[in-house]
Enzyme design. Structure first.
Site, PDB file in Angstrom:
ATOM      1  N   ASP A 238     -77.505  29.339 -30.954  1.00 34.83           N
ATOM      2  CA  ASP A 238     -76.545  29.667 -31.673  1.00 34.83           C
ATOM      3  C   ASP A 238     -75.217  28.419 -31.656  1.00 34.83           C
ATOM      4  O   ASP A 238     -75.889  27.135 -31.693  1.00 34.83           O
ATOM      5  CB  ASP A 238     -75.646  30.975 -31.594  1.00 34.83           C
ATOM      6  CG  ASP A 238     -74.760  31.565 -32.685  1.00 34.83           C
ATOM      7  OD1 ASP A 238     -75.298  32.063 -33.527  1.00 34.83           O
ATOM      8  OD2 ASP A 238     -73.449  31.209 -32.566  1.00 34.83           O
ATOM      9  N   TYR A 387     -66.036  28.904 -37.461  1.00 31.28           N
ATOM     10  CA  TYR A 387     -66.776  28.600 -38.464  1.00 31.28           C
ATOM     11  C   TYR A 387     -66.118  27.886 -39.204  1.00 31.28           C
ATOM     12  O   TYR A 387     -66.555  26.854 -39.731  1.00 31.28           O
ATOM     13  CB  TYR A 387     -67.160  29.947 -39.202  1.00 31.28           C
ATOM     14  CG  TYR A 387     -68.187  30.653 -38.288  1.00 31.28           C
ATOM     15  CD1 TYR A 387     -68.071  31.378 -37.304  1.00 31.28           C
ATOM     16  CD2 TYR A 387     -69.528  30.556 -38.742  1.00 31.28           C
ATOM     17  CE1 TYR A 387     -69.077  32.169 -36.512  1.00 31.28           C
ATOM     18  CE2 TYR A 387     -70.648  31.300 -37.986  1.00 31.28           C
ATOM     19  CZ  TYR A 387     -70.293  31.794 -36.858  1.00 31.28           C
ATOM     20  OH  TYR A 387     -71.243  32.610 -36.110  1.00 31.28           O
ATOM     21  N   HIS A 444     -82.976  36.048 -31.995  1.00 31.29           N
ATOM     22  CA  HIS A 444     -81.629  35.093 -31.865  1.00 31.29           C
ATOM     23  C   HIS A 444     -80.873  35.187 -30.547  1.00 31.29           C
ATOM     24  O   HIS A 444     -80.442  33.892 -30.114  1.00 31.29           O
ATOM     25  CB  HIS A 444     -80.735  35.673 -33.037  1.00 31.29           C
ATOM     26  CG  HIS A 444     -79.450  34.582 -33.188  1.00 31.29           C
ATOM     27  ND1 HIS A 444     -79.661  33.106 -33.589  1.00 31.29           N
ATOM     28  CD2 HIS A 444     -78.105  34.980 -32.899  1.00 31.29           C
ATOM     29  CE1 HIS A 444     -78.561  32.560 -33.499  1.00 31.29           C
ATOM     30  NE2 HIS A 444     -77.632  33.381 -33.055  1.00 31.29           N
TER      31      HIS A 444
END
Ligand SMILES: *[C@@H]1O[C@H](CO)[C@@H](O)[C@H](O)[C@H]1NC(C)=O
Ligand SMILES: *[C@@H]1O[C@H](CO)[C@@H](O)[C@H](O)[C@H]1NC(C)=O
Length: 468
Positions: A238, A387, A444
């Site tokens: 990630d 983000y 993930h």
């Protein structure tokens, strides 16, 4: 032969000046070719840059000491949590919807009931403190990390390693893999540094705009330097994968090896070509049979799934503070938002299950501990801002950096990862990809979900790197 003769005759038919021009251009072309080949191989770095993220004016000097830190809680904190949980307003159920509309509220009630009546935060805090925590100021921010040394053993090689988490995870994702790494294998053990990304959990959030993966990378390089490590290994998935990648691009001389369990590669033309040719002639574009199985049908597995699953990303990279406001006031809203990811990103098929398959791979104690790290520190908004900062500047530049990565790199490709990255794609950016594994199971959150598998792949990678 005839052609050669014709060439020879033509050449000797030229006058002296013409001959010189011809030889001159041949030498120049050769030189250019040699230069281009060299440039492809040459190690390029990205500039370290600089930054200061504290509140207000930059201070003239910074306290560089490292302070021990402990996670704490109080009765008031727990009381406040309970009051808010008790006041939650749930949406009415929709029939037969599983997790297709987001976190299933029937199941959510079950999770929350466990949280309210059985989950013991004080006990979890004591568990979090079983490893030594620290804080130190870097670029105006209090940076939190845990630092775990392996038990002392004769003839054991101890290698420093930094593990970097992502969103919506935390340093806690590594609590299960940590003992495997410090315990060691075949005479090699790791001294592990596990920081919180600034704005996540116990690391202070930036007070200024622009705090992105490059800033985090530089701060973590400073942290390693401050701890006295000149060479170390890096591991991440990630955001951790982007941050450790950028660290390797900034100071390749410090990074002995980079091991990733997620890889972002976006190469325009080459990627498009391999998608068109790949299903029919996989070997032509360097795909193995397993790559084909994991990538295709491409539209369904990648494009549609990405459209269905990436709404959070759009919100967080545009208006994080708006959506974050509700999450930071409601513990149940926060849990639904975070835990939905632990369901879907572990396996897309979990969307069809009434309980999102959450407890197949994780315990509610583990999941809620991660939620509590966000809740008690109030860090969901700053974690979401990451983000926006990373997608702010020209997104094509951000995701498809022109600068390659030249340190020895290993990639553990888990089958339920959001996007599969074939070896032939990874190699276009990671120029020294010496280790690539199709992992048998897992998604993930590799370290959290499959600590044994990830640790054993990491040990294999390090063995290769240390040998060469
Ligand atoms: C949760 O999933 C089950 C099974 O699909 C469904 O019957 C139920 O209505 C769902 N609950 C909500 C609130 O959507
Ligand atoms: C930082 O790393 C990410 C992840 O690989 C990459 O997309 C980005 O281009 C890198 N930044 C630069 C400036 O190369």
């Amino acid at each position: 032969m005839r052609a050669l003769n014709v060439l020879k005759e033509t050449f000797f038919g030229l006058d002296a000046v013409q001959k010189q021009v011809l030889i001159g251009s041949a030498v120049a072309a050769g030189g250019l070719l040699a230069y281009l080949l060299h440039k492809r191989k040459a190690i390029r770095t990205i500039p370290l840059g600089k930054g200061w993220w504290g509140a207000g004016e930059k201070l003239l000097s910074e306290d560089q000491k490292i302070y021990p830190f402990q996670v704490k809680t109080s009765d008031e904190e727990i009381q406040d949590l309970y009051e808010r949980i008790d006041k939650t307003r749930y949406a009415d159920p929709l029939e037969d919807s599983g997790f297709q509309y987001g976190f299933n509220s029937t199941y959510l009630k079950k999770v929350v009931s466990y949280w309210r009546h059985e989950f013991d935060w004080k006990k979890q805090v004591a568990m979090l403190n079983k490893y030594p925590h620290f804080k130190t100021k870097i670029e105006g921010l209090d940076v939190h990390f845990i630092h775990v040394r392996p038990p002392h053993r004769e003839n054991q090689k101890v290698l420093p390693l930094m593990l970097v988490h992502g969103w919506p995870g935390s340093f806690y994702e590594f609590y299960r893999i940590l003992p495997l790494l410090t315990e060691g294998q075949d005479g090699v053990a790791f001294e592990v540094i596990c920081p919180s990304i600034p704005g996540y959990g116990f690391s202070e959030a930036s007070h200024k705009q622009g705090f992105d993966s490059l800033a985090a990378a530089r701060i973590f390089l400073t942290l390693m330097e401050r701890l006295g490590f000149s060479q170390f290994y890096l591991q991440g998935g990630d955001w951790g994968s982007l941050i450790t990648t950028n660290m390797s691009q900034m100071k390749p001389q410090c990074v002995k090896g980079l091991h990733l369990n997620m890889c972002m590669v976006m190469r325009g033309f080459k990627l498009l070509l391999s998608l068109i040719v790949g299903p029919y002639l996989p070997f032509l574009v360097g795909f193995s049979r397993e790559d084909v199985r994991r990538l295709f049908p491409y539209m369904e597995k990648n494009v549609w799934n990405m459209l269905k699953e990436s709404g959070y990303m759009h919100i967080q990279s545009t208006k994080p503070d708006t959506a974050g406001c509700g999450l930071n006031s409601s513990p149940v809203g926060l849990a639904a938002y975070i835990l939905e990811k632990f369901s879907t990103w572990t396996d897309m098929k979990n969307r069809d299950l009434a309980d999102g398959g959450l407890e197949r791979k994780f315990s509610l104690d583990d999941l809620l501990t991660n939620v509590m790290i966000y809740w008690t520190t109030g860090s969901i908004v700053s974690s979401m801002r990451f983000y926006k900062e990373n997608f702010k500047s020209d997104p094509s530049y951000r995701m498809d950096g022109r600068t390659g990565i030249f340190v020895p790199t290993g990639l553990a490709a888990f089958p339920a990862e959001l996007l599969h990255c074939p070896k032939s794609w990874a190699e276009t950016r990671y120029r020294n990809l010496c280790h690539y594994t199709f992992m048998p199971r897992g998604g993930h959150f590799a370290a959290f979900e499959e600590p044994q598998l990830l640790a054993s792949d990491f040990f294999q990678f390090v063995k290769k790197v240390e040998k060469s």
